[in-house]
Design a protein around this motif. Structure first.
Motif, PDB file in Angstrom:
ATOM      1  N   ASN A   1     -26.460 -43.672 -41.985  1.00 55.75           N
ATOM      2  CA  ASN A   1     -27.818 -43.248 -42.302  1.00 55.75           C
ATOM      3  C   ASN A   1     -27.709 -41.806 -42.764  1.00 55.75           C
ATOM      4  OD1 ASN A   1     -30.504 -42.550 -42.361  1.00 55.75           O
ATOM      5  ND2 ASN A   1     -30.792 -42.600 -40.147  1.00 55.75           N
TER       6      ASN A   1
ATOM      7  N   LEU B   1     -25.959 -39.423 -27.965  1.00 55.07           N
ATOM      8  CA  LEU B   1     -25.415 -38.393 -28.865  1.00 55.07           C
ATOM      9  C   LEU B   1     -25.568 -37.007 -28.238  1.00 55.07           C
ATOM     10  CD1 LEU B   1     -26.961 -39.642 -32.255  1.00 55.07           C
ATOM     11  CD2 LEU B   1     -24.530 -39.672 -31.654  1.00 55.07           C
TER      12      LEU B   1
ATOM     13  N   VAL C   1     -24.652 -47.160 -34.503  1.00 59.39           N
ATOM     14  CA  VAL C   1     -25.915 -47.846 -34.185  1.00 59.39           C
ATOM     15  C   VAL C   1     -26.257 -48.938 -35.201  1.00 59.39           C
ATOM     16  CG1 VAL C   1     -26.853 -45.856 -32.910  1.00 59.39           C
ATOM     17  CG2 VAL C   1     -27.484 -46.177 -35.297  1.00 59.39           C
ATOM     18  N   TYR C   2     -25.676 -48.848 -36.417  1.00 59.39           N
ATOM     19  CA  TYR C   2     -25.962 -49.899 -37.422  1.00 59.39           C
ATOM     20  C   TYR C   2     -24.820 -50.907 -37.543  1.00 59.39           C
ATOM     21  CZ  TYR C   2     -29.806 -46.838 -38.597  1.00 59.39           C
ATOM     22  OH  TYR C   2     -30.940 -46.074 -38.509  1.00 59.39           O
TER      23      TYR C   2
ATOM     24  N   TYR D   1     -27.343 -34.459 -35.167  1.00 55.64           N
ATOM     25  CA  TYR D   1     -26.030 -33.952 -34.728  1.00 55.64           C
ATOM     26  C   TYR D   1     -25.968 -32.407 -34.708  1.00 55.64           C
ATOM     27  CZ  TYR D   1     -24.862 -38.670 -36.580  1.00 55.64           C
ATOM     28  OH  TYR D   1     -24.839 -39.998 -36.885  1.00 55.64           O
TER      29      TYR D   1
ATOM     30  N   TYR E   1     -27.350 -37.823 -40.559  1.00 53.02           N
ATOM     31  CA  TYR E   1     -28.459 -38.047 -39.630  1.00 53.02           C
ATOM     32  C   TYR E   1     -28.781 -36.711 -38.963  1.00 53.02           C
ATOM     33  CZ  TYR E   1     -31.107 -40.080 -35.776  1.00 53.02           C
ATOM     34  OH  TYR E   1     -32.085 -40.382 -34.878  1.00 53.02           O
TER      35      TYR E   1
ATOM     36  N   LYS F   1     -36.094 -47.476 -26.639  1.00 49.75           N
ATOM     37  CA  LYS F   1     -35.139 -46.403 -26.352  1.00 49.75           C
ATOM     38  C   LYS F   1     -34.072 -46.831 -25.351  1.00 49.75           C
ATOM     39  CE  LYS F   1     -35.147 -42.978 -28.025  1.00 49.75           C
ATOM     40  NZ  LYS F   1     -34.634 -42.575 -29.374  1.00 49.75           N
TER      41      LYS F   1
ATOM     42  N   GLY G   1     -31.518 -44.717 -25.309  1.00 43.38           N
ATOM     43  CA  GLY G   1     -31.373 -44.744 -26.770  1.00 43.38           C
ATOM     44  C   GLY G   1     -30.093 -44.058 -27.228  1.00 43.38           C
ATOM     45  N   GLY G   2     -29.791 -44.284 -28.510  1.00 46.43           N
ATOM     46  CA  GLY G   2     -28.613 -43.649 -29.095  1.00 46.43           C
ATOM     47  C   GLY G   2     -28.759 -42.124 -29.091  1.00 46.43           C
ATOM     48  N   THR G   3     -29.972 -41.646 -29.287  1.00 51.67           N
ATOM     49  CA  THR G   3     -30.200 -40.198 -29.383  1.00 51.67           C
ATOM     50  C   THR G   3     -29.726 -39.478 -28.123  1.00 51.67           C
ATOM     51  OG1 THR G   3     -32.144 -40.716 -30.699  1.00 51.67           O
ATOM     52  CG2 THR G   3     -31.964 -38.462 -29.906  1.00 51.67           C
TER      53      THR G   3
ATOM     54  N   SER H   1     -27.105 -48.607 -30.197  1.00 46.96           N
ATOM     55  CA  SER H   1     -28.540 -48.617 -29.890  1.00 46.96           C
ATOM     56  C   SER H   1     -29.083 -50.048 -29.909  1.00 46.96           C
ATOM     57  CB  SER H   1     -29.293 -47.784 -30.928  1.00 46.96           C
ATOM     58  OG  SER H   1     -30.681 -48.021 -30.839  1.00 46.96           O
TER      59      SER H   1
ATOM     60  N   ASP I   1     -20.874 -42.773 -34.393  1.00 51.89           N
ATOM     61  CA  ASP I   1     -22.235 -43.294 -34.256  1.00 51.89           C
ATOM     62  C   ASP I   1     -22.276 -44.655 -34.954  1.00 51.89           C
ATOM     63  OD1 ASP I   1     -24.903 -43.910 -34.584  1.00 51.89           O
ATOM     64  OD2 ASP I   1     -25.518 -41.849 -35.030  1.00 51.89           O
TER      65      ASP I   1
HETATM   66  C1  LIG Z   1     -27.547 -42.823 -37.401  1.00 50.34           C
HETATM   67  C2  LIG Z   1     -28.458 -42.915 -36.226  1.00 50.34           C
HETATM   68  N1  LIG Z   1     -27.977 -42.593 -35.022  1.00 50.34           N
HETATM   69  C3  LIG Z   1     -28.754 -42.653 -33.920  1.00 50.34           C
HETATM   70  C4  LIG Z   1     -30.071 -43.026 -33.988  1.00 50.34           C
HETATM   71  C5  LIG Z   1     -30.919 -43.025 -32.752  1.00 50.34           C
HETATM   72  O1  LIG Z   1     -30.938 -44.203 -32.061  1.00 50.34           O
HETATM   73  P1  LIG Z   1     -32.083 -44.470 -30.975  1.00 50.34           P
HETATM   74  O2  LIG Z   1     -33.320 -44.810 -31.702  1.00 50.34           O
HETATM   75  O3  LIG Z   1     -31.526 -45.590 -30.155  1.00 50.34           O
HETATM   76  O4  LIG Z   1     -32.224 -43.213 -30.178  1.00 50.34           O
HETATM   77  C6  LIG Z   1     -30.609 -43.366 -35.227  1.00 50.34           C
HETATM   78  C7  LIG Z   1     -32.029 -43.746 -35.351  1.00 50.34           C
HETATM   79  O5  LIG Z   1     -32.602 -43.740 -36.391  1.00 50.34           O
HETATM   80  C8  LIG Z   1     -29.784 -43.316 -36.370  1.00 50.34           C
HETATM   81  O6  LIG Z   1     -30.248 -43.624 -37.581  1.00 50.34           O
END
Ligand SMILES: Cc1ncc(COP(=O)(O)O)c(C=O)c1O
Length: 396
Positions: free
Chosen positions: A168, A98, A198-199, A122, A119, A238, A93-95, A227, A196
Motif C-alpha cells: 500500500n 507496527l 496485511v495484504y 512507519y 504507508y 482492529k 490491529g496491524g497498526t 491484520s 508488513d
Molecule cells: C500497509 C498497511 N499496514 C497496516 C495497516 C493497518 O492495519 P489495521 O487496520 O489492522 O490496523 C494498513 C491499513 O490500512 C495498511 O494498509
C-alpha cells in the motif's frame, strides 16, 4: 503548554479526504476500507462468544486457541513453524503491532529504511523513538526496488528495514528475486526486518505471496505483521497479530502489554473458530481481482492509462497527460467539482513529491465503482476539451 513530540505530524490524509468527501457528498474511494458486509456467520460467532461470557481480559499475548490456529495457517501456507506460545502475539490491529514493534527496536540515532511511496504509519513511529527514517524510492511505473540503492544506504546505524508486500499504496508485489536480494543485503549484518504483510491474501494474476516466513534465513531476524481487518472486511474490529522469533517477541511484548495489555476477547475466539474455513481467505485473490478488473476496464474505456495493481485493494492512476495540477490540487478538484474522492500519492512521500498520481480504493460494491467511473469520465471529457483548446492548430 505541550511541546509537540513531532510537529511534522498532520491529521492523516485519509481522515481529511474522507471528511471532505462527506461534505461534498462525493463517492469515497480514498480511505482503504471495504463497503461490503462482514460474514453473517462470523458476526454470529462473535455474538455466541459474547453471550457465552467471553467478555473479560484475554491473556496478554492473545487467546491460546487463536494463536494455535495462526501457527497452523502460517505453517500450511508458508511452511514455517512458529511457536504459538512464544512467537505469536495478538494485537489491536496491524497498526498497534507496527507501533509496538518499531518502538521496541528503534533507539536514539538508529536508522530505519523505508520504501517510498510508503504507508504513513512507519516513519512517525521511527521518529517518535528518536530514530531516523531513511527513504529509498521505488521506481515508477512498476515500483521496482533498486537494491543497489538500498545497499548504499546501509551503514552501522541501520537497525531496521521495513518492507510491505503487497504494498500500500503502489500495489507492488515483492518477487522471489526481491526476497533473494533482501537476503543478500542483510546477511552478515545485525539488521532486523519488519515485514508488513496485511495484504497477504490480496494478490493477483496467479502470483503467490512471498511471505518472509518462506525464507528461514530472513524469518530468524524478522517481525511479520498481519491484520484480520483486511481478511474479513472488518477494519473496524482492529484485530491483528505479529510473529517473531522468541527473543524479539519477548521484547515487543513488554511494550505491547503497556500499550493495550490485550486485544478484545470475543472477536479472538470467533476468529479462531472461523479460521477453520480456509476458503474464506483463499478466495480473496479471485474476489478482489474481479473488482480490480471491473474498475480498470471502466477506466480504460474512458481513456485512462492504467497499470494494474499486483496486489492490495488499491489502484493507482497517473494523470500527467491530462492536467498540470499537482496530485493534491487534482484530488481536491475531483471531490469538489466531480464528486469522487481519491488519495494524492504525494502524501505517501516524506517530501510530498508531486507524482501526478492518485490512489483509488476498489474494495467497494460494483455500483459504487460504477458511480465513481462515471464521475471520472466527466473529468476526463473536460480535461481533454481543455487540452484541445490549448493545442496549436495544425497547418497555420
Ligand atoms: C500497509 C498497511 N499496514 C497496516 C495497516 C493497518 O492495519 P489495521 O487496520 O489492522 O490496523 C494498513 C491499513 O490500512 C495498511 O494498509
Amino acid at each position: 503548554m505541550i511541546r509537540s513530540k513531532d510537529p511534522n505530524i498532520k491529521t492523516s490524509i485519509f481522515a481529511v479526504m474522507s471528511k471532505t468527501a462527506k461534505e461534498y457528498n462525493a463517492v469515497n474511494l480514498s480511505q482503504g476500507f471495504p463497503d461490503f458486509g462482514v460474514s453473517e456467520d462470523l458476526i454470529s460467532l462473535v455474538n455466541k462468544y459474547m453471550k457465552a461470557g467471553f467478555n473479560q481480559y484475554a491473556p496478554m499475548p492473545g487467546v491460546p486457541v487463536l494463536r494455535e490456529k495462526i501457527a497452523e495457517k502460517i505453517q500450511k501456507l508458508y511452511n514455517y513453524k512458529y511457536n504459538p506460545e512464544t512467537e505469536i502475539t495478538v494485537t489491536a490491529g496491524g497498526t498497534q503491532a507496527l507501533h509496538s514493534t518499531i518502538s521496541t527496536i528503534i533507539n536514539e540515532g538508529d536508522e530505519a529504511i523505508i520504501f517510498e511511496p510508503a504507508y504513513d504509519s512507519y516513519a512517525p513511529v521511527v521518529r517518535l523513538n528518536g530514530g531516523r527514517p531513511v527513504y529509498v524510492r521505488l521506481k515508477y511505473p512498476d515500483y521496482a526496488v533498486d537494491w543497489d540503492a538500498v545497499n548504499q544506504m546501509i551503514n552501522s546505524k541501520t537497525r531496521l528495514i521495513i518492507i510491505n508486500s503487497p504494498q500500500n499504496p503502489s500495489g507492488k508485489v515483492f518477487s522471489e528475486e526481491d526476497m533473494l536480494n533482501l537476503i543478500r543485503i542483510v546477511s552478515g549484518t545485525k539488521i532486523l526486518i519488519l515485514s508488513d504483510e496485511v495484504y497477504e491474501h490480496i494478490i493477483f494474476d496467479g502470483k503467490t505471496h512471498n511471505s518472509i516466513a518462506k525464507y528461514p534465513e530472513l524469518a530468524e531476524r524478522s517481525i511479520l505483521v498481519f491484520s484480520f481487518g483486511k481478511v474479513y472486511h472488518a477494519t473496524g474490529w482492529k484485530l491483528g497479530y505479529f510473529i517473531a522469533p522468541e527473543k524479539i517477541t519477548e521484547e515487543i511484548r513488554k511494550i505491547h502489554q503497556f500499550t493495550v495489555f490485550a486485544a478484545n476477547t470475543p472477536i479472538q475466539y470467533a476468529i479462531a473458530e472461523y479460521l477453520n474455513r480456509e476458503d474464506e481467505y483463499l478466495k480473496l485473490p479471485e474476489f478482489y481481482q474481479k473488482k480490480r478488473d471491473f474498475f480498470n476496464a471502466m477506466l480504460r474505456d474512458i481513456g485512462f492509462d492504467v497499470i494494474p495493481a499486483g496486489g492490495t485493494y488499491f489502484q493507482t492512476v497517473n494523470f500527467s497527460n491530462l492536467t498540470d495540477e499537482t496530485d493534491f490540487q487534482l484530488a481536491e478538484r475531483l471531490i469538489k467539482k466531480f464528486g469522487v474522492a481519491a488519495i494524492p500519492m504525494s502524501s505517501f512521500y516524506h517530501n510530498e513529491e508531486n507524482t501526478k498520481t492518485l490512489r483509488f480504493c476498489f474494495a467497494k460494491k460494483d455500483e459504487v465503482l460504477e458511480q465513481a467511473a462515471e464521475k471520472l469520465g466527466n473529468f476526463y471529457i473536460q480535461a481533454k476539451k481543455q487540452l484541445d483548446l490549448f493545442k496549436k492548430p495544425e497547418n497555420h
